[in-house]
Design a protein around this motif. Structure first.
Motif, PDB file in Angstrom:
ATOM      1  N   GLY A 148       0.821  -1.192   0.000  1.00 50.90           N
ATOM      2  CA  GLY A 148       0.000   0.000   0.000  1.00 50.90           C
ATOM      3  C   GLY A 148       0.853   1.238   0.000  1.00 50.90           C
ATOM      4  N   SER A 149       0.190   2.374   0.100  1.00 47.25           N
ATOM      5  CA  SER A 149       0.892   3.650   0.155  1.00 47.25           C
ATOM      6  C   SER A 149       0.212   4.543   1.171  1.00 47.25           C
ATOM      7  CB  SER A 149       0.902   4.313  -1.225  1.00 47.25           C
ATOM      8  OG  SER A 149      -0.413   4.708  -1.578  1.00 47.25           O
ATOM      9  N   GLY A 150       0.882   5.647   1.511  1.00 44.60           N
ATOM     10  CA  GLY A 150       0.325   6.559   2.496  1.00 44.60           C
ATOM     11  C   GLY A 150       0.264   5.904   3.858  1.00 44.60           C
ATOM     12  N   VAL A 151      -0.890   5.932   4.486  1.00 37.48           N
ATOM     13  CA  VAL A 151      -1.083   5.309   5.793  1.00 37.48           C
ATOM     14  C   VAL A 151      -0.767   3.814   5.732  1.00 37.48           C
ATOM     15  CG1 VAL A 151      -2.835   4.757   7.547  1.00 37.48           C
ATOM     16  CG2 VAL A 151      -2.808   7.011   6.488  1.00 37.48           C
ATOM     17  N   PHE A 152      -0.903   3.214   4.561  1.00 30.65           N
ATOM     18  CA  PHE A 152      -0.751   1.763   4.410  1.00 30.65           C
ATOM     19  C   PHE A 152       0.598   1.336   3.839  1.00 30.65           C
ATOM     20  CE2 PHE A 152      -5.387   2.548   4.134  1.00 30.65           C
ATOM     21  CZ  PHE A 152      -5.704   1.990   5.361  1.00 30.65           C
ATOM     22  N   ARG A 153       1.645   2.124   4.045  1.00 27.49           N
ATOM     23  CA  ARG A 153       2.989   1.701   3.635  1.00 27.49           C
ATOM     24  C   ARG A 153       3.313   0.381   4.324  1.00 27.49           C
ATOM     25  NH1 ARG A 153       4.889   7.690   4.939  1.00 27.49           N
ATOM     26  NH2 ARG A 153       4.441   8.633   2.917  1.00 27.49           N
ATOM     27  N   PHE A 154       3.838  -0.573   3.573  1.00 31.06           N
ATOM     28  CA  PHE A 154       4.202  -1.917   4.069  1.00 31.06           C
ATOM     29  C   PHE A 154       3.001  -2.733   4.528  1.00 31.06           C
ATOM     30  CE2 PHE A 154       8.922  -1.347   5.404  1.00 31.06           C
ATOM     31  CZ  PHE A 154       9.285  -1.365   4.084  1.00 31.06           C
ATOM     32  N   ALA A 155       1.812  -2.423   4.061  1.00 27.77           N
ATOM     33  CA  ALA A 155       0.612  -3.158   4.471  1.00 27.77           C
ATOM     34  C   ALA A 155       0.617  -4.570   3.912  1.00 27.77           C
ATOM     35  CB  ALA A 155      -0.643  -2.419   4.002  1.00 27.77           C
ATOM     36  N   GLN A 156      -0.054  -5.445   4.632  1.00 25.45           N
ATOM     37  CA  GLN A 156      -0.330  -6.791   4.140  1.00 25.45           C
ATOM     38  C   GLN A 156      -1.658  -7.225   4.732  1.00 25.45           C
ATOM     39  OE1 GLN A 156       2.866  -9.314   5.393  1.00 25.45           O
ATOM     40  NE2 GLN A 156       2.621  -8.831   7.542  1.00 25.45           N
ATOM     41  N   GLY A 157      -2.359  -8.073   3.998  1.00 21.71           N
ATOM     42  CA  GLY A 157      -3.650  -8.504   4.489  1.00 21.71           C
ATOM     43  C   GLY A 157      -4.406  -9.335   3.478  1.00 21.71           C
ATOM     44  N   ILE A 158      -5.716  -9.391   3.681  1.00 26.87           N
ATOM     45  CA  ILE A 158      -6.595 -10.215   2.855  1.00 26.87           C
ATOM     46  C   ILE A 158      -7.844  -9.418   2.491  1.00 26.87           C
ATOM     47  CG2 ILE A 158      -8.065 -12.287   2.828  1.00 26.87           C
ATOM     48  CD1 ILE A 158      -5.115 -12.968   2.770  1.00 26.87           C
ATOM     49  N   ALA A 159      -8.239  -9.514   1.236  1.00 25.72           N
ATOM     50  CA  ALA A 159      -9.513  -8.973   0.767  1.00 25.72           C
ATOM     51  C   ALA A 159     -10.407 -10.161   0.426  1.00 25.72           C
ATOM     52  CB  ALA A 159      -9.308  -8.099  -0.463  1.00 25.72           C
ATOM     53  N   THR A 160     -11.556 -10.232   1.055  1.00 27.97           N
ATOM     54  CA  THR A 160     -12.520 -11.295   0.783  1.00 27.97           C
ATOM     55  C   THR A 160     -13.666 -10.695  -0.032  1.00 27.97           C
ATOM     56  OG1 THR A 160     -11.979 -12.330   2.888  1.00 27.97           O
ATOM     57  CG2 THR A 160     -13.977 -13.068   1.806  1.00 27.97           C
ATOM     58  N   ALA A 161     -13.954 -11.312  -1.161  1.00 25.57           N
ATOM     59  CA  ALA A 161     -14.992 -10.818  -2.069  1.00 25.57           C
ATOM     60  C   ALA A 161     -16.155 -11.798  -2.125  1.00 25.57           C
ATOM     61  CB  ALA A 161     -14.412 -10.633  -3.468  1.00 25.57           C
ATOM     62  N   LYS A 162     -17.350 -11.245  -2.237  1.00 29.00           N
ATOM     63  CA  LYS A 162     -18.569 -12.047  -2.417  1.00 29.00           C
ATOM     64  C   LYS A 162     -19.471 -11.262  -3.372  1.00 29.00           C
ATOM     65  CE  LYS A 162     -22.581 -13.879  -0.042  1.00 29.00           C
ATOM     66  NZ  LYS A 162     -23.414 -13.777   1.158  1.00 29.00           N
ATOM     67  N   THR A 163     -19.923 -11.912  -4.433  1.00 30.93           N
ATOM     68  CA  THR A 163     -20.796 -11.229  -5.386  1.00 30.93           C
ATOM     69  C   THR A 163     -22.126 -10.906  -4.718  1.00 30.93           C
ATOM     70  OG1 THR A 163     -19.752 -12.380  -7.220  1.00 30.93           O
ATOM     71  CG2 THR A 163     -21.912 -11.391  -7.645  1.00 30.93           C
ATOM     72  N   TYR A 164     -22.488  -9.633  -4.769  1.00 32.05           N
ATOM     73  CA  TYR A 164     -23.752  -9.170  -4.207  1.00 32.05           C
ATOM     74  C   TYR A 164     -24.846  -9.236  -5.272  1.00 32.05           C
ATOM     75  CZ  TYR A 164     -27.205  -6.021  -2.197  1.00 32.05           C
ATOM     76  OH  TYR A 164     -28.369  -5.477  -1.719  1.00 32.05           O
ATOM     77  N   TRP A 165     -24.485  -8.821  -6.504  1.00 39.74           N
ATOM     78  CA  TRP A 165     -25.432  -8.807  -7.620  1.00 39.74           C
ATOM     79  C   TRP A 165     -24.637  -8.863  -8.912  1.00 39.74           C
ATOM     80  CZ3 TRP A 165     -25.778  -5.335 -11.655  1.00 39.74           C
ATOM     81  CH2 TRP A 165     -26.917  -5.438 -12.461  1.00 39.74           C
ATOM     82  N   MET A 166     -25.190  -9.540  -9.924  1.00 43.74           N
ATOM     83  CA  MET A 166     -24.509  -9.630 -11.203  1.00 43.74           C
ATOM     84  C   MET A 166     -25.516  -9.895 -12.314  1.00 43.74           C
ATOM     85  SD  MET A 166     -21.288 -12.079 -12.218  1.00 43.74           S
ATOM     86  CE  MET A 166     -22.174 -13.600 -12.127  1.00 43.74           C
ATOM     87  N   ASN A 167     -25.257  -9.313 -13.483  1.00 50.92           N
ATOM     88  CA  ASN A 167     -25.988  -9.680 -14.691  1.00 50.92           C
ATOM     89  C   ASN A 167     -24.952  -9.958 -15.784  1.00 50.92           C
ATOM     90  OD1 ASN A 167     -25.213  -7.202 -15.854  1.00 50.92           O
ATOM     91  ND2 ASN A 167     -27.208  -6.248 -15.549  1.00 50.92           N
ATOM     92  N   ALA A 168     -25.328  -9.959 -17.027  1.00 54.71           N
ATOM     93  CA  ALA A 168     -24.405 -10.324 -18.108  1.00 54.71           C
ATOM     94  C   ALA A 168     -23.269  -9.317 -18.304  1.00 54.71           C
ATOM     95  CB  ALA A 168     -25.183 -10.485 -19.419  1.00 54.71           C
ATOM     96  N   THR A 169     -23.445  -8.066 -17.850  1.00 53.51           N
ATOM     97  CA  THR A 169     -22.424  -7.040 -18.106  1.00 53.51           C
ATOM     98  C   THR A 169     -21.873  -6.357 -16.859  1.00 53.51           C
ATOM     99  OG1 THR A 169     -24.148  -5.363 -18.397  1.00 53.51           O
ATOM    100  CG2 THR A 169     -23.348  -6.477 -20.395  1.00 53.51           C
TER     101      THR A 169
END
Length: 184
Positions: A148-169
């Motif tokens: 990261g940068s700024g406040v998050f210099r040297f950051a490490q972690g995890i981003a967890t994603a879950k689809t909330y809504w989706m269509n063809a595009t």
């Protein structure tokens, strides 16, 4: 002309004051000197990523299209809003800027290379960098925060994603992010 220069200078000063962290080589050097005395801190985020390829103002633009059923070879450049809630008109907290591409021949798996760029509050101007695999049709996807940068210099972690809504595009994806960084 002199008034215009003064106004521009004042705007730059105000913009630098709004950012949550001082930037520049001297500021980074000072930050590194203080790093041995810094405490590690855990910060959690929850936001929604709006990936819109349709309409008059898309936030994701295909660079290379694909005919593969798994989107293998597809590449898109993004500047997606990150919002507090799933609604399109929800408060924007930042942008997801970067690129993703179809990397799976046997399943829809994206390679995500992007930054979460925060545009409000104490993290304004700071970023978190994501680099990882996103198997798009799994219920939960986990991608590493690699810096990261700024406040998050040297950051490490995890981003967890879950689809909330989706269509063809278009898609709205819910993100939970946990990041370890330094409180300097």
């Amino acid at each position: 002309m002199e008034k215009t220069s003064l106004i521009i200078l004042l705007c730059f000063i105000l913009m630098s004051m709004v950012q949550g962290v001082v930037l520049g080589p001297k500021a980074v050097e000072k930050w590194f000197k203080e790093l041995p005395h810094a405490k590690q801190k855990v910060t959690k985020f929850h936001f929604y990523f709006h990936d819109i390829t349709s309409g008059k103002n898309p936030t994701a633009v295909p660079i290379i299209k694909s005919k593969s059923p798994t989107f293998f070879g597809y590449v898109a450049m993004i500047d997606d809003p990150l919002t507090v809630g799933p609604e399109v008109n929800s408060t924007i907290v930042g942008r997801a800027q970067g690129i993703y591409g179809g990397a799976g021949q046997k399943e829809a798996a994206l390679l995500m290379t992007l930054n979460f760029v925060f545009t409000t509050g104490k993290y304004n101007g700071s970023t978190l960098s994501v680099l990882g695999r996103n198997p798009a049709f799994h219920k939960y996807r986990e991608m590493p925060i690699v810096g990261g940068s700024g406040v998050f210099r040297f950051a490490q972690g995890i981003a967890t994603a879950k689809t909330y809504w989706m269509n063809a595009t278009d898609a709205i994806v819910e993100y939970n992010v946990i990041v370890l960084h330094y409180d300097v």
